[in-house]
Write a protein that holds these residues in place. Structure first.
Motif, PDB file in Angstrom:
ATOM      1  N   GLN A 102      63.575  84.052  24.626  1.00 26.55           N
ATOM      2  CA  GLN A 102      64.258  84.761  23.544  1.00 26.55           C
ATOM      3  C   GLN A 102      64.059  86.271  23.576  1.00 26.55           C
ATOM      4  O   GLN A 102      64.886  87.015  23.050  1.00 26.55           O
ATOM      5  N   ARG A 103      62.968  86.728  24.208  1.00 28.47           N
ATOM      6  CA  ARG A 103      62.622  88.144  24.069  1.00 28.47           C
ATOM      7  C   ARG A 103      62.590  88.919  25.373  1.00 28.47           C
ATOM      8  O   ARG A 103      62.748  90.148  25.375  1.00 28.47           O
ATOM      9  N   LEU A 104      62.368  88.257  26.472  1.00 27.36           N
ATOM     10  CA  LEU A 104      61.957  88.924  27.709  1.00 27.36           C
ATOM     11  C   LEU A 104      63.098  89.094  28.703  1.00 27.36           C
ATOM     12  O   LEU A 104      63.790  88.131  29.044  1.00 27.36           O
ATOM     13  N   TRP A 105      63.273  90.313  29.188  1.00 26.38           N
ATOM     14  CA  TRP A 105      64.176  90.618  30.297  1.00 26.38           C
ATOM     15  C   TRP A 105      63.360  91.112  31.482  1.00 26.38           C
ATOM     16  O   TRP A 105      62.377  91.855  31.296  1.00 26.38           O
ATOM     17  N   VAL A 106      63.740  90.709  32.683  1.00 25.73           N
ATOM     18  CA  VAL A 106      63.207  91.305  33.912  1.00 25.73           C
ATOM     19  C   VAL A 106      64.342  92.107  34.525  1.00 25.73           C
ATOM     20  O   VAL A 106      65.411  91.564  34.835  1.00 25.73           O
ATOM     21  N   CYS A 107      64.099  93.399  34.692  1.00 26.98           N
ATOM     22  CA  CYS A 107      65.167  94.314  35.092  1.00 26.98           C
ATOM     23  C   CYS A 107      64.784  95.048  36.371  1.00 26.98           C
ATOM     24  O   CYS A 107      63.678  95.605  36.451  1.00 26.98           O
ATOM     25  N   ALA A 144      64.970  95.138  23.589  1.00 26.88           N
ATOM     26  CA  ALA A 144      64.267  93.917  23.966  1.00 26.88           C
ATOM     27  C   ALA A 144      62.966  94.264  24.690  1.00 26.88           C
ATOM     28  O   ALA A 144      62.625  95.437  24.882  1.00 26.88           O
ATOM     29  N   ILE A 145      62.216  93.246  25.084  1.00 26.73           N
ATOM     30  CA  ILE A 145      61.039  93.446  25.931  1.00 26.73           C
ATOM     31  C   ILE A 145      61.532  93.475  27.367  1.00 26.73           C
ATOM     32  O   ILE A 145      61.927  92.441  27.912  1.00 26.73           O
ATOM     33  N   ASN A 146      61.526  94.651  27.958  1.00 27.47           N
ATOM     34  CA  ASN A 146      62.106  94.842  29.291  1.00 27.47           C
ATOM     35  C   ASN A 146      61.007  95.119  30.306  1.00 27.47           C
ATOM     36  O   ASN A 146      60.290  96.117  30.205  1.00 27.47           O
ATOM     37  N   LEU A 147      60.889  94.225  31.267  1.00 23.23           N
ATOM     38  CA  LEU A 147      59.932  94.386  32.363  1.00 23.23           C
ATOM     39  C   LEU A 147      60.685  95.004  33.536  1.00 23.23           C
ATOM     40  O   LEU A 147      61.571  94.388  34.110  1.00 23.23           O
ATOM     41  N   MET A 148      60.328  96.234  33.880  1.00 28.36           N
ATOM     42  CA  MET A 148      60.973  96.926  34.987  1.00 28.36           C
ATOM     43  C   MET A 148      60.240  96.574  36.267  1.00 28.36           C
ATOM     44  O   MET A 148      59.015  96.748  36.362  1.00 28.36           O
ATOM     45  N   THR A 154      63.902  85.329  40.256  1.00 27.76           N
ATOM     46  CA  THR A 154      65.037  84.562  40.756  1.00 27.76           C
ATOM     47  C   THR A 154      64.630  83.167  41.219  1.00 27.76           C
ATOM     48  O   THR A 154      65.471  82.268  41.273  1.00 27.76           O
ATOM     49  N   HIS A 155      63.371  82.967  41.574  1.00 21.00           N
ATOM     50  CA  HIS A 155      62.935  81.647  42.025  1.00 21.00           C
ATOM     51  C   HIS A 155      62.583  80.782  40.815  1.00 21.00           C
ATOM     52  O   HIS A 155      61.995  81.268  39.843  1.00 21.00           O
ATOM     53  N   PRO A 156      62.928  79.477  40.848  1.00 17.19           N
ATOM     54  CA  PRO A 156      62.670  78.616  39.690  1.00 17.19           C
ATOM     55  C   PRO A 156      61.216  78.603  39.236  1.00 17.19           C
ATOM     56  O   PRO A 156      60.953  78.513  38.033  1.00 17.19           O
ATOM     57  N   THR A 157      60.260  78.694  40.159  1.00 14.73           N
ATOM     58  CA  THR A 157      58.859  78.634  39.745  1.00 14.73           C
ATOM     59  C   THR A 157      58.486  79.832  38.879  1.00 14.73           C
ATOM     60  O   THR A 157      57.787  79.688  37.868  1.00 14.73           O
ATOM     61  N   THR A 158      58.954  81.014  39.263  1.00 14.70           N
ATOM     62  CA  THR A 158      58.673  82.213  38.468  1.00 14.70           C
ATOM     63  C   THR A 158      59.422  82.148  37.146  1.00 14.70           C
ATOM     64  O   THR A 158      58.880  82.494  36.090  1.00 14.70           O
ATOM     65  N   ALA A 159      60.678  81.711  37.190  1.00 14.68           N
ATOM     66  CA  ALA A 159      61.469  81.606  35.967  1.00 14.68           C
ATOM     67  C   ALA A 159      60.827  80.654  34.966  1.00 14.68           C
ATOM     68  O   ALA A 159      60.764  80.945  33.757  1.00 14.68           O
ATOM     69  N   LEU A 160      60.330  79.521  35.438  1.00 17.78           N
ATOM     70  CA  LEU A 160      59.675  78.562  34.548  1.00 17.78           C
ATOM     71  C   LEU A 160      58.453  79.176  33.868  1.00 17.78           C
ATOM     72  O   LEU A 160      58.212  78.958  32.676  1.00 17.78           O
ATOM     73  N   CYS A 161      57.686  79.945  34.611  1.00 22.73           N
ATOM     74  CA  CYS A 161      56.504  80.590  34.037  1.00 22.73           C
ATOM     75  C   CYS A 161      56.887  81.653  33.014  1.00 22.73           C
ATOM     76  O   CYS A 161      56.282  81.752  31.941  1.00 22.73           O
ATOM     77  N   LEU A 162      57.893  82.466  33.342  1.00 25.09           N
ATOM     78  CA  LEU A 162      58.321  83.525  32.426  1.00 25.09           C
ATOM     79  C   LEU A 162      58.847  82.942  31.118  1.00 25.09           C
ATOM     80  O   LEU A 162      58.554  83.460  30.028  1.00 25.09           O
ATOM     81  N   GLU A 163      59.627  81.878  31.196  1.00 21.15           N
ATOM     82  CA  GLU A 163      60.155  81.252  29.990  1.00 21.15           C
ATOM     83  C   GLU A 163      59.024  80.730  29.100  1.00 21.15           C
ATOM     84  O   GLU A 163      59.077  80.854  27.865  1.00 21.15           O
ATOM     85  N   PHE A 164      57.994  80.162  29.713  1.00 32.11           N
ATOM     86  CA  PHE A 164      56.884  79.646  28.916  1.00 32.11           C
ATOM     87  C   PHE A 164      56.068  80.790  28.317  1.00 32.11           C
ATOM     88  O   PHE A 164      55.651  80.718  27.151  1.00 32.11           O
ATOM     89  N   LEU A 165      55.839  81.839  29.094  1.00 33.42           N
ATOM     90  CA  LEU A 165      55.117  82.996  28.551  1.00 33.42           C
ATOM     91  C   LEU A 165      55.839  83.546  27.329  1.00 33.42           C
ATOM     92  O   LEU A 165      55.210  83.935  26.337  1.00 33.42           O
ATOM     93  N   ASP A 166      57.164  83.608  27.389  1.00 38.87           N
ATOM     94  CA  ASP A 166      57.936  84.143  26.268  1.00 38.87           C
ATOM     95  C   ASP A 166      57.752  83.305  25.012  1.00 38.87           C
ATOM     96  O   ASP A 166      57.877  83.824  23.896  1.00 38.87           O
ATOM     97  N   SER A 167      57.426  82.031  25.170  1.00 37.18           N
ATOM     98  CA  SER A 167      57.282  81.142  24.011  1.00 37.18           C
ATOM     99  C   SER A 167      55.899  81.220  23.372  1.00 37.18           C
ATOM    100  O   SER A 167      55.696  80.651  22.288  1.00 37.18           O
ATOM    101  N   LEU A 168      54.955  81.886  24.023  1.00 38.17           N
ATOM    102  CA  LEU A 168      53.572  81.919  23.548  1.00 38.17           C
ATOM    103  C   LEU A 168      53.302  83.114  22.653  1.00 38.17           C
ATOM    104  O   LEU A 168      53.985  84.137  22.721  1.00 38.17           O
ATOM    105  N   SER A 169      52.271  82.982  21.831  1.00 30.99           N
ATOM    106  CA  SER A 169      51.735  84.116  21.081  1.00 30.99           C
ATOM    107  C   SER A 169      50.536  84.653  21.855  1.00 30.99           C
ATOM    108  O   SER A 169      49.480  84.023  21.911  1.00 30.99           O
TER     109      SER A 169
END
Length: 297
Positions: A114-119, A130-134, A145-160
Protein backbone atom coordinates in the motif's frame (compact mmCIF):
# COMPACT_ATOMS: atom_id res chain seq x y z
CA UNK A 1 29.12 -1.40 -35.28
CA UNK A 2 27.09 -4.62 -35.66
CA UNK A 3 28.34 -8.04 -34.56
CA UNK A 4 28.22 -11.46 -36.17
CA UNK A 5 27.24 -14.61 -34.34
CA UNK A 6 27.18 -18.34 -34.90
CA UNK A 7 24.60 -20.48 -33.08
CA UNK A 8 25.06 -24.22 -32.65
CA UNK A 9 22.57 -26.70 -31.17
CA UNK A 10 24.81 -29.02 -29.17
CA UNK A 11 24.50 -31.79 -26.62
CA UNK A 12 25.98 -31.41 -23.12
CA UNK A 13 28.73 -33.97 -23.80
CA UNK A 14 30.31 -31.95 -26.59
CA UNK A 15 29.46 -28.36 -25.56
CA UNK A 16 32.87 -27.79 -24.01
CA UNK A 17 34.72 -28.90 -27.16
CA UNK A 18 32.63 -26.60 -29.32
CA UNK A 19 33.19 -23.73 -26.93
CA UNK A 20 36.95 -24.28 -27.30
CA UNK A 21 36.61 -24.36 -31.10
CA UNK A 22 34.72 -21.07 -31.20
CA UNK A 23 37.32 -19.41 -29.00
CA UNK A 24 40.12 -20.83 -31.14
CA UNK A 25 38.40 -19.33 -34.21
CA UNK A 26 38.62 -15.83 -32.72
CA UNK A 27 35.29 -15.61 -30.93
CA UNK A 28 34.93 -12.56 -28.67
CA UNK A 29 32.42 -14.20 -26.31
CA UNK A 30 30.60 -17.52 -25.90
CA UNK A 31 27.21 -18.00 -24.22
CA UNK A 32 25.25 -21.16 -23.43
CA UNK A 33 21.47 -21.12 -23.38
CA UNK A 34 18.77 -23.70 -22.76
CA UNK A 35 16.88 -24.48 -25.96
CA UNK A 36 13.88 -25.96 -24.13
CA UNK A 37 13.55 -23.60 -21.14
CA UNK A 38 14.40 -26.33 -18.65
CA UNK A 39 15.59 -24.76 -15.38
CA UNK A 40 18.52 -26.06 -13.35
CA UNK A 41 18.21 -24.98 -9.72
CA UNK A 42 21.07 -25.07 -7.25
CA UNK A 43 23.51 -27.50 -8.92
CA UNK A 44 25.73 -29.60 -6.71
CA UNK A 45 28.88 -27.91 -5.50
CA UNK A 46 31.71 -28.17 -8.01
CA UNK A 47 29.44 -29.12 -10.92
CA UNK A 48 28.42 -27.17 -14.02
CA UNK A 49 25.39 -29.03 -15.39
CA UNK A 50 24.08 -28.22 -18.87
CA UNK A 51 20.68 -28.68 -20.42
CA UNK A 52 19.77 -31.66 -22.57
CA UNK A 53 19.67 -29.37 -25.63
CA UNK A 54 22.01 -26.41 -25.39
CA UNK A 55 22.34 -23.47 -27.76
CA UNK A 56 25.98 -22.39 -27.97
CA UNK A 57 26.44 -18.87 -29.34
CA UNK A 58 29.73 -17.38 -30.46
CA UNK A 59 29.98 -13.62 -30.99
CA UNK A 60 32.41 -12.24 -33.58
CA UNK A 61 33.40 -8.79 -34.77
CA UNK A 62 31.73 -7.46 -37.93
CA UNK A 63 34.86 -7.94 -40.07
CA UNK A 64 35.32 -11.60 -39.09
CA UNK A 65 35.39 -14.20 -41.87
CA UNK A 66 32.45 -16.42 -40.90
CA UNK A 67 32.88 -18.64 -43.97
CA UNK A 68 36.35 -19.63 -42.81
CA UNK A 69 35.10 -20.25 -39.29
CA UNK A 70 32.27 -22.46 -40.50
CA UNK A 71 34.72 -24.50 -42.57
CA UNK A 72 37.00 -24.79 -39.53
CA UNK A 73 34.09 -26.04 -37.39
CA UNK A 74 33.09 -28.66 -39.97
CA UNK A 75 36.67 -29.94 -40.31
CA UNK A 76 37.19 -30.04 -36.54
CA UNK A 77 33.88 -31.82 -36.02
CA UNK A 78 34.94 -34.67 -38.36
CA UNK A 79 38.14 -35.09 -36.32
CA UNK A 80 36.51 -34.91 -32.88
CA UNK A 81 33.18 -36.63 -33.54
CA UNK A 82 33.63 -38.77 -36.68
CA UNK A 83 30.49 -40.83 -36.10
CA UNK A 84 28.19 -37.92 -35.22
CA UNK A 85 26.35 -35.61 -37.63
CA UNK A 86 27.32 -31.96 -37.58
CA UNK A 87 24.99 -30.01 -35.25
CA UNK A 88 22.42 -27.53 -36.59
CA UNK A 89 24.10 -24.17 -37.13
CA UNK A 90 22.99 -20.71 -38.20
CA UNK A 91 24.68 -17.33 -38.58
CA UNK A 92 23.19 -13.94 -37.75
CA UNK A 93 23.96 -10.24 -37.72
CA UNK A 94 23.40 -8.71 -34.27
CA UNK A 95 22.52 -5.05 -33.89
CA UNK A 96 24.99 -3.15 -31.75
CA UNK A 97 23.26 -1.67 -28.68
CA UNK A 98 24.10 -0.03 -25.40
CA UNK A 99 22.62 -2.90 -23.43
CA UNK A 100 23.01 -1.21 -20.05
CA UNK A 101 21.13 1.86 -21.29
CA UNK A 102 18.44 -0.33 -22.86
CA UNK A 103 17.91 -2.12 -19.53
CA UNK A 104 17.75 1.22 -17.74
CA UNK A 105 15.10 2.51 -20.12
CA UNK A 106 12.92 -0.56 -19.50
CA UNK A 107 13.24 -0.61 -15.70
CA UNK A 108 10.19 1.23 -14.36
CA UNK A 109 8.93 2.25 -10.91
CA UNK A 110 7.04 -0.55 -9.14
CA UNK A 111 4.62 -0.44 -6.23
CA UNK A 112 4.66 -3.03 -3.44
CA UNK A 113 1.80 -3.20 -0.98
CA UNK A 114 0.00 0.00 0.00
CA UNK A 115 2.83 2.43 0.70
CA UNK A 116 6.09 1.42 -0.93
CA UNK A 117 7.46 2.25 -4.38
CA UNK A 118 10.83 1.10 -5.74
CA UNK A 119 11.97 3.64 -8.29
CA UNK A 120 14.98 3.62 -10.62
CA UNK A 121 17.17 6.49 -9.50
CA UNK A 122 17.27 7.87 -13.05
CA UNK A 123 13.46 8.20 -13.43
CA UNK A 124 10.88 10.49 -11.80
CA UNK A 125 8.74 9.03 -9.01
CA UNK A 126 5.02 8.40 -9.77
CA UNK A 127 3.80 9.39 -6.28
CA UNK A 128 6.04 11.98 -4.62
CA UNK A 129 4.17 11.67 -1.30
CA UNK A 130 4.54 7.88 -1.12
CA UNK A 131 7.46 5.98 0.41
CA UNK A 132 9.86 5.98 -2.52
CA UNK A 133 12.97 3.83 -2.48
CA UNK A 134 15.41 5.15 -5.08
CA UNK A 135 17.50 2.28 -6.40
CA UNK A 136 20.47 1.67 -8.64
CA UNK A 137 21.33 -2.02 -8.13
CA UNK A 138 24.67 -1.89 -9.94
CA UNK A 139 26.07 -5.44 -10.11
CA UNK A 140 24.15 -6.66 -7.04
CA UNK A 141 20.98 -8.76 -6.95
CA UNK A 142 17.75 -7.04 -5.99
CA UNK A 143 15.60 -4.69 -8.09
CA UNK A 144 12.09 -5.79 -7.15
CA UNK A 145 11.46 -7.40 -10.52
CA UNK A 146 12.15 -10.94 -9.27
CA UNK A 147 9.26 -12.66 -7.42
CA UNK A 148 11.39 -13.43 -4.36
CA UNK A 149 12.27 -9.77 -3.81
CA UNK A 150 8.71 -8.67 -4.59
CA UNK A 151 7.30 -11.10 -2.02
CA UNK A 152 9.62 -9.73 0.65
CA UNK A 153 8.86 -6.09 -0.17
CA UNK A 154 5.11 -6.68 -0.04
CA UNK A 155 5.41 -8.29 3.38
CA UNK A 156 7.67 -5.54 4.71
CA UNK A 157 5.07 -2.98 3.62
CA UNK A 158 2.47 -4.79 5.74
CA UNK A 159 4.54 -4.65 8.95
CA UNK A 160 4.85 -2.03 11.65
CA UNK A 161 8.62 -1.48 11.74
CA UNK A 162 8.89 1.66 13.83
CA UNK A 163 12.15 1.76 15.81
CA UNK A 164 12.98 -1.88 15.02
CA UNK A 165 16.40 -3.45 14.59
CA UNK A 166 16.65 -5.36 11.29
CA UNK A 167 19.15 -7.84 9.85
CA UNK A 168 19.22 -8.19 6.05
CA UNK A 169 21.20 -11.40 5.48
CA UNK A 170 22.29 -11.67 1.85
CA UNK A 171 21.56 -7.99 1.28
CA UNK A 172 22.45 -7.75 -2.44
CA UNK A 173 21.60 -4.22 -3.55
CA UNK A 174 20.35 -3.36 -0.06
CA UNK A 175 16.78 -3.08 -1.32
CA UNK A 176 15.13 -4.93 1.58
CA UNK A 177 17.12 -3.30 4.35
CA UNK A 178 16.64 0.19 2.92
CA UNK A 179 12.93 -0.48 2.43
CA UNK A 180 12.75 -1.42 6.12
CA UNK A 181 14.43 1.87 7.08
CA UNK A 182 12.07 3.92 4.93
CA UNK A 183 9.15 2.04 6.50
CA UNK A 184 10.25 3.07 9.99
CA UNK A 185 13.02 0.72 11.14
CA UNK A 186 15.74 2.28 13.26
CA UNK A 187 18.83 0.35 12.11
CA UNK A 188 19.80 -2.34 9.61
CA UNK A 189 22.71 -4.78 9.79
CA UNK A 190 23.36 -5.77 6.16
CA UNK A 191 25.33 -8.97 5.50
CA UNK A 192 26.66 -10.42 2.25
CA UNK A 193 29.57 -12.51 0.97
CA UNK A 194 29.98 -10.26 -2.10
CA UNK A 195 31.90 -6.99 -1.63
CA UNK A 196 30.05 -5.52 -4.63
CA UNK A 197 26.77 -6.12 -2.78
CA UNK A 198 28.06 -4.31 0.30
CA UNK A 199 29.21 -1.39 -1.85
CA UNK A 200 25.85 -1.26 -3.64
CA UNK A 201 23.98 -1.26 -0.32
CA UNK A 202 25.98 1.71 0.95
CA UNK A 203 25.54 3.56 -2.35
CA UNK A 204 21.78 3.02 -2.31
CA UNK A 205 21.57 4.13 1.33
CA UNK A 206 23.18 7.43 0.32
CA UNK A 207 20.93 7.62 -2.75
CA UNK A 208 17.96 7.65 -0.37
CA UNK A 209 19.49 10.38 1.81
CA UNK A 210 19.65 8.16 4.88
CA UNK A 211 22.40 8.59 7.51
CA UNK A 212 25.25 6.14 7.05
CA UNK A 213 25.04 4.96 10.67
CA UNK A 214 21.54 3.55 10.08
CA UNK A 215 22.78 0.76 7.78
CA UNK A 216 26.08 -0.95 8.43
CA UNK A 217 27.51 -3.66 6.19
CA UNK A 218 29.41 -6.81 7.15
CA UNK A 219 30.83 -9.98 5.71
CA UNK A 220 29.21 -13.02 7.39
CA UNK A 221 32.19 -13.83 9.58
CA UNK A 222 32.21 -10.24 10.89
CA UNK A 223 28.49 -10.04 11.68
CA UNK A 224 27.95 -8.70 15.22
CA UNK A 225 26.08 -10.99 17.59
CA UNK A 226 22.97 -8.88 17.93
CA UNK A 227 19.38 -10.03 18.30
CA UNK A 228 17.11 -8.21 15.90
CA UNK A 229 13.39 -7.59 15.84
CA UNK A 230 13.32 -8.69 12.20
CA UNK A 231 15.62 -11.01 10.23
CA UNK A 232 15.13 -11.17 6.47
CA UNK A 233 17.08 -13.49 4.17
CA UNK A 234 16.40 -13.68 0.44
CA UNK A 235 19.00 -16.20 -0.70
CA UNK A 236 18.44 -19.81 -1.86
CA UNK A 237 17.12 -22.92 -0.15
CA UNK A 238 20.48 -24.69 0.29
CA UNK A 239 22.25 -21.83 2.07
CA UNK A 240 19.12 -21.03 4.09
CA UNK A 241 19.01 -24.56 5.49
CA UNK A 242 22.68 -24.31 6.47
CA UNK A 243 22.12 -20.86 7.98
CA UNK A 244 19.16 -21.90 10.15
CA UNK A 245 21.14 -21.89 13.45
CA UNK A 246 22.80 -18.58 12.56
CA UNK A 247 19.62 -16.77 11.56
CA UNK A 248 17.79 -18.15 14.58
CA UNK A 249 20.50 -16.85 16.91
CA UNK A 250 20.24 -13.38 15.33
CA UNK A 251 16.47 -13.12 15.93
CA UNK A 252 15.19 -12.23 19.37
CA UNK A 253 12.29 -14.15 21.00
CA UNK A 254 9.06 -12.88 19.48
CA UNK A 255 10.99 -11.46 16.54
CA UNK A 256 9.92 -11.78 12.91
CA UNK A 257 11.62 -13.98 10.29
CA UNK A 258 11.27 -13.58 6.50
CA UNK A 259 12.79 -16.20 4.19
CA UNK A 260 12.68 -16.15 0.40
CA UNK A 261 14.61 -17.33 -2.63
CA UNK A 262 12.70 -20.61 -2.34
CA UNK A 263 10.83 -22.78 -4.81
CA UNK A 264 7.46 -24.17 -3.82
CA UNK A 265 8.75 -27.75 -3.63
CA UNK A 266 11.46 -26.68 -1.14
CA UNK A 267 9.00 -25.55 1.51
CA UNK A 268 9.00 -28.73 3.60
CA UNK A 269 12.80 -28.78 3.81
CA UNK A 270 12.78 -25.22 5.15
CA UNK A 271 9.98 -25.96 7.59
CA UNK A 272 12.02 -28.82 8.97
CA UNK A 273 15.06 -26.57 9.38
CA UNK A 274 13.26 -23.63 11.03
CA UNK A 275 10.09 -25.10 12.55
CA UNK A 276 11.63 -25.89 15.93
CA UNK A 277 12.65 -22.28 16.60
CA UNK A 278 9.90 -20.42 14.72
CA UNK A 279 6.12 -20.59 14.51
CA UNK A 280 5.86 -20.50 10.73
CA UNK A 281 2.97 -19.07 8.72
CA UNK A 282 1.54 -20.55 5.52
CA UNK A 283 3.83 -19.77 2.60
CA UNK A 284 3.02 -17.06 0.06
CA UNK A 285 3.67 -17.97 -3.58
CA UNK A 286 4.36 -16.00 -6.75
CA UNK A 287 5.33 -17.59 -10.08
CA UNK A 288 6.52 -20.79 -8.40
CA UNK A 289 8.65 -18.97 -5.80
CA UNK A 290 7.62 -18.73 -2.15
CA UNK A 291 8.14 -16.58 0.90
CA UNK A 292 8.07 -18.05 4.40
CA UNK A 293 7.49 -15.97 7.54
CA UNK A 294 7.24 -16.72 11.22
CA UNK A 295 7.79 -15.57 14.77
CA UNK A 296 10.64 -16.70 17.03
CA UNK A 297 9.39 -18.96 19.79
Amino acid sequence: MPWLQIKLDVMPDNAEQYEDLLLAAGCAAVTLQDKEDTPIFEPELGTTPLWRNTVLTGLFSADHDLDATQAFLHTSHKQLFPNTPFPPMKTEIVEDKDWEREWMENYHPMKFGQRLWVCPSWKPVPEPDAINLMLDPGLAFGTGTHPTTALCLEFLDSLSLENQQVIDYGCGSGILGIAALLLGADHVTAVDIDPQALDASVDNLQRNHLPKERLQVYFPEKTPQVQADLVVANILAGPLVQLAPTLSSLCKPGGQLILSGLLADQEEELRAAYGQDFALDPAAEQEGWIRMTGLKR
